[in-house]
Design an enzyme around this catalytic site. Sequence first.
Site, PDB file in Angstrom:
ATOM      1  N   GLU A  51       0.852  -1.186   0.000  1.00  0.00           N
ATOM      2  CA  GLU A  51       0.000   0.000   0.000  1.00  0.00           C
ATOM      3  C   GLU A  51       0.890   1.238   0.000  1.00  0.00           C
ATOM      4  O   GLU A  51       1.727   1.396   0.887  1.00  0.00           O
ATOM      5  CB  GLU A  51      -0.931  -0.002   1.225  1.00  0.00           C
TER       6      GLU A  51
ATOM      7  N   ASP B  40       4.910   1.305  -3.484  1.00  0.00           N
ATOM      8  CA  ASP B  40       4.125   1.302  -4.708  1.00  0.00           C
ATOM      9  C   ASP B  40       4.059  -0.132  -5.232  1.00  0.00           C
ATOM     10  O   ASP B  40       5.085  -0.738  -5.532  1.00  0.00           O
ATOM     11  CB  ASP B  40       4.800   2.217  -5.742  1.00  0.00           C
TER      12      ASP B  40
ATOM     13  N   ASP C  40      -4.830  -4.659  -8.543  1.00  0.00           N
ATOM     14  CA  ASP C  40      -6.107  -3.972  -8.335  1.00  0.00           C
ATOM     15  C   ASP C  40      -5.849  -2.490  -8.057  1.00  0.00           C
ATOM     16  O   ASP C  40      -6.065  -2.013  -6.946  1.00  0.00           O
ATOM     17  CB  ASP C  40      -6.838  -4.648  -7.164  1.00  0.00           C
TER      18      ASP C  40
END
Length: 281
Positions: A119, A144, A165
């Site tokens: 995250e 990242d 996603d």
Amino acid sequence: MNYRHAFHAGNFADVLKHVVLALVVRHLNGKDKPWGYLDTHAGVGIYDLAGDEAGRTGEWRNGVGRLSGVTLGEASEAVLAPWRETLASLKSEGETLYPGSPEIVRRLARSEDRLRLCEKHPRDAAALAAVMRRDKRVKVVEIDGWAALNGWLPPRERRGLVLIDPPFEETGELTRMAEAFLAAHKVWPTGIFALWRPIKSKAENAAFLRTLAGSGVSKLLNVELLAREPGDPKMLAGSGLVLANPPWTLAEELAAGLPNIAHALSQGPGARAVVEPLSAQ
């Protein structure tokens, strides 16, 4: 194509992503060997449907809300079962809580399996780490996810799943996802990959699928759940997943179970499920 997830948690697009994700994990659990999971854009893990963001849009009412307390038939319930299991287990901790992808996988994982969650945003990474802090199987990294793909593959378990996603906050994310997947697939050609996308524009969706279909990668499956016919490029019509190396019975299960789910989530003409190979299976 901005898709800030906290506002959309539990909506019909989440239903497809999380139902298929849970079903894939259930298939992975069918073998004794441990598996690894990589989530490139993990989010915060658990969402409160009564919170400010989800409460402001109320999108969950046309997603998980429509399926709550409803039985859709044997084939559909078989598809929904692992997802419903995670919802039930979380409900004991809060009636309005909804699990994101990392929490769904964590709740279905066995003691020997391992999760790595990426995250990029500091506040969300901290929230995710707090949710996962007591689980030694899980590692949360503030990074990242695009950068983590090639560096973290293949997992030491040599089997498992990668969920790609992205939040779709920037233009060109579909192209970036296709390119990132193709590079990662070269590093780990036997892994299961799940590429999630919102569907708004027919043309953009078709272009993405053509890119993957013409890539030379084998064993690609396209799965879509449309709540309405795509038309307005500013309006979410549905979502899709492209799966690489899907479990061998997954297409058959989804083809049997998804149509009734799409019907239950319909918001207008054109609501349907799509389960189709993009390459030789």
